[in-house]
Scaffold this motif. Structure first.
Motif, mmCIF file in Angstrom:
data_model
loop_
_atom_site.group_PDB
_atom_site.id
_atom_site.type_symbol
_atom_site.label_atom_id
_atom_site.label_comp_id
_atom_site.label_asym_id
_atom_site.label_seq_id
_atom_site.Cartn_x
_atom_site.Cartn_y
_atom_site.Cartn_z
ATOM 1 N N HIS A 153 0.846 -1.128 -0.091
ATOM 2 C CA HIS A 153 0.103 -0.099 -0.140
ATOM 3 C C HIS A 153 0.773 1.018 -0.052
ATOM 4 C CE1 HIS A 153 -3.607 -2.295 0.704
ATOM 5 N NE2 HIS A 153 -2.868 -3.059 1.502
ATOM 6 N N GLU A 154 0.624 2.237 -0.890
ATOM 7 C CA GLU A 154 0.964 3.566 -0.807
ATOM 8 C C GLU A 154 0.392 4.419 0.270
ATOM 9 O OE1 GLU A 154 4.061 4.114 -2.428
ATOM 10 O OE2 GLU A 154 4.131 2.202 -3.476
ATOM 11 N N VAL A 155 1.252 4.939 1.307
ATOM 12 C CA VAL A 155 0.616 5.731 2.504
ATOM 13 C C VAL A 155 1.246 6.806 2.478
ATOM 14 C CG1 VAL A 155 0.158 5.637 4.774
ATOM 15 C CG2 VAL A 155 0.026 3.285 3.513
ATOM 16 N N GLU A 156 0.605 8.130 2.763
ATOM 17 C CA GLU A 156 1.052 9.098 3.428
ATOM 18 C C GLU A 156 0.415 9.603 4.681
ATOM 19 O OE1 GLU A 156 0.777 12.438 0.375
ATOM 20 O OE2 GLU A 156 1.994 11.681 -0.987
ATOM 21 N N LEU A 157 1.199 9.856 5.582
ATOM 22 C CA LEU A 157 1.043 10.208 7.010
ATOM 23 C C LEU A 157 1.282 11.716 7.302
ATOM 24 C CD1 LEU A 157 -0.096 9.500 10.089
ATOM 25 C CD2 LEU A 157 2.214 9.039 10.555
ATOM 26 N N THR A 158 0.268 12.404 7.599
ATOM 27 C CA THR A 158 0.495 13.730 8.055
ATOM 28 C C THR A 158 0.044 14.224 9.449
ATOM 29 O OG1 THR A 158 0.414 14.306 5.693
ATOM 30 C CG2 THR A 158 0.350 16.312 7.255
ATOM 31 N N TYR A 159 0.792 14.712 10.029
ATOM 32 C CA TYR A 159 0.040 15.322 11.508
ATOM 33 C C TYR A 159 0.671 16.369 11.723
ATOM 34 C CZ TYR A 159 -0.851 15.446 16.644
ATOM 35 O OH TYR A 159 -1.136 15.554 17.633
ATOM 36 N N ARG A 223 4.541 1.233 2.131
ATOM 37 C CA ARG A 223 5.479 2.183 1.909
ATOM 38 C C ARG A 223 4.782 3.584 2.602
ATOM 39 N NH1 ARG A 223 8.764 2.341 -2.192
ATOM 40 N NH2 ARG A 223 7.998 4.224 -2.955
ATOM 41 N N VAL A 224 5.582 3.983 3.379
ATOM 42 C CA VAL A 224 4.937 5.176 4.109
ATOM 43 C C VAL A 224 6.014 6.434 4.012
ATOM 44 C CG1 VAL A 224 4.017 5.996 6.467
ATOM 45 C CG2 VAL A 224 3.789 3.773 5.562
ATOM 46 N N ARG A 225 5.247 7.408 3.551
ATOM 47 C CA ARG A 225 5.964 8.781 3.558
ATOM 48 C C ARG A 225 5.253 9.713 4.691
ATOM 49 N NH1 ARG A 225 5.472 6.730 -1.051
ATOM 50 N NH2 ARG A 225 3.343 7.378 -1.191
ATOM 51 N N TRP A 226 6.232 10.215 5.801
ATOM 52 C CA TRP A 226 5.438 10.636 6.924
ATOM 53 C C TRP A 226 5.721 12.285 7.183
ATOM 54 C CZ3 TRP A 226 8.785 12.185 10.978
ATOM 55 C CH2 TRP A 226 10.151 11.199 11.047
ATOM 56 N N PHE A 227 5.153 13.134 7.753
ATOM 57 C CA PHE A 227 5.399 14.361 8.109
ATOM 58 C C PHE A 227 4.885 14.881 9.176
ATOM 59 C CE2 PHE A 227 4.467 18.868 8.114
ATOM 60 C CZ PHE A 227 5.795 19.536 7.803
ATOM 61 N N THR A 248 -4.055 13.027 8.969
ATOM 62 C CA THR A 248 -4.576 12.491 8.013
ATOM 63 C C THR A 248 -3.574 11.484 7.645
ATOM 64 O OG1 THR A 248 -5.255 12.692 5.692
ATOM 65 C CG2 THR A 248 -3.673 14.121 6.057
ATOM 66 N N ILE A 249 -4.313 10.091 7.326
ATOM 67 C CA ILE A 249 -3.584 9.108 6.563
ATOM 68 C C ILE A 249 -4.156 9.037 4.999
ATOM 69 C CG2 ILE A 249 -3.086 6.737 6.367
ATOM 70 C CD1 ILE A 249 -3.450 6.507 9.210
ATOM 71 N N ASN A 250 -3.294 8.898 3.875
ATOM 72 C CA ASN A 250 -3.745 8.780 2.622
ATOM 73 C C ASN A 250 -3.351 7.337 2.279
ATOM 74 O OD1 ASN A 250 -3.719 8.559 -0.260
ATOM 75 N ND2 ASN A 250 -4.550 10.757 -0.363
ATOM 76 N N CYS A 251 -4.136 6.536 2.023
ATOM 77 C CA CYS A 251 -3.706 4.886 1.839
ATOM 78 C C CYS A 251 -4.334 4.766 0.299
ATOM 79 C CB CYS A 251 -4.458 4.233 2.850
ATOM 80 S SG CYS A 251 -3.776 2.187 2.465
ATOM 81 N N ASP A 252 -3.479 4.644 -0.614
ATOM 82 C CA ASP A 252 -3.656 4.210 -2.208
ATOM 83 C C ASP A 252 -4.651 5.279 -2.639
ATOM 84 O OD1 ASP A 252 -2.146 1.994 -1.727
ATOM 85 O OD2 ASP A 252 -3.646 0.832 -0.994
ATOM 86 N N GLY A 253 -4.557 6.706 -2.214
ATOM 87 C CA GLY A 253 -5.371 7.629 -2.868
ATOM 88 C C GLY A 253 -6.509 7.780 -2.321
ATOM 89 N N ASP A 254 -6.795 7.151 -1.277
ATOM 90 C CA ASP A 254 -8.077 7.295 -0.372
ATOM 91 C C ASP A 254 -7.736 8.042 0.946
ATOM 92 O OD1 ASP A 254 -9.875 6.122 -2.142
ATOM 93 O OD2 ASP A 254 -9.436 4.193 -1.315
#
Length: 317
Positions: A153-159, A223-227, A248-254
């Protein structure tokens, strides 16, 4: 009804623990803090004893052991991060189980030492890992578990949680006491990622300063890109001026926006602990080791497709 002690009663998170103690039908017997701005105790348990020095608190708690009805069952710890290890050990040696805020301790060596104290005392340590009880996180975990795919899964974590100038004057802005932004505000998010996506396989830091950090984590299933940031200037335009926190978490575009739903998670955590289903030392080990590694490495240039979208602004690109 169980008897509780609360260590760090004047802190930001302490009212959630007081509320959890009350809502689970238990009694706050005694509280401690070096600061005496603890009037909120009156709304929970006005007959609670209160101390402003640890030695008198500890002596009082020890004396309670002589009366089976008054003896403490649990010590809840809400103090600054650097105090946790010694205060957890003290609570265990009082003959109590201990409930501690995140991060449980800063490093794996402290975890190993606390395991020895658990064995010596026969008592147990529990960590508040409240995101494991968040409904949106549980739903994502179930979705990931039931999705069959050869690709991660392609993931972006932003907090982003805005903090004023006071933050850098307080212990939270002192890396010797808070262990830095990634540890202080990120440790339970790294626990959440492990909870959802499995074992950590790669951990790379791209940026770190007193107010923000960014990097890349690769898990069994993601695979997680975090900020992470405490700078209000990083808030997206969609929420700036309307709310001070953005998760927010963006997982596979959702996109899974989970800024809400946190109100009662401490009470749920207490319910689970009291029912024998709390998260202990080994449950916390993964996130402790994750932030320990982040703290002890130097930032590296991001490889292709591993940089969080906000990283380019940090690097001045």
């Amino acid at each position: 009804m169980k008897n509780f002690a609360l260590v760090g009663a004047a802190g930001y998170i302490a009212p959630r623990h007081m509320k959890a103690i009350k809502e689970t039908g238990n009694h706050l017997s005694v509280a401690y803090d070096i600061n005496d701005s603890v009037g909120i105790i009156d709304s929970i348990s006005p007959d609670s004893q209160f101390f402003t020095d640890f030695e008198h608190f500890y002596q009082y708690a020890w004396q309670l052991k002589r009366d089976a009805k008054k003896a403490l069952d649990y010590v809840s710890i809400c103090t600054p991060n650097y105090m946790h290890a010694s205060q957890i050990a003290a609570g265990l040696r009082l003959g109590c189980d201990v409930i501690c805020e995140k991060p449980l301790v800063p490093n794996s060596q402290d975890l190993d030492e606390l395991k020895k104290v658990e064995e010596e005392t026969g008592r147990k340590v529990y960590n508040i890992l409240q995101l494991r009880h968040h409904q949106a996180i549980l739903e994502l975990k179930d979705k990931v578990a039931t999705t069959s795919s050869d690709n991660k899964h392609e993931v972006e974590l932003t907090y982003i949680t805005s903090r004023g100038r006071w933050y850098h004057t307080s212990w939270k802005g002192d890396p010797r006491k808070s262990f830095g932004v990634a540890t202080n505000i990120g440790v339970h998010f790294f626990d959440m990622l492990h909870f959802i996506f499995g074992r950590l396989e790669r951990n790379v830091l791209h940026y770190s300063d007193d107010m923000k950090a960014s990097g890349y984590l690769e898990y069994e299933k993601a695979r997680v890109r975090w900020f992470l940031s405490v700078d209000a200037d990083d808030l997206p335009d969609s929420v700036a001026g309307k709310q001070t926190t953005f998760r927010t978490i963006n997982c596979d575009g959702d996109e899974l926006e989970f800024s809400g739903g946190f109100t009662d998670l401490h009470t749920v955590s207490y319910q689970e602990i009291l029912a024998g289903r709390g998260y202990g030392i080994e449950d916390a080990r993964h996130c402790v080791e994750t932030v320990e590694h982040i703290r002890t490495q130097l930032p590296q240039p991001a490889e292709e497709n591993e940089a969080h979208p906000m990283l380019s602004a940090l690097n001045g690109n």
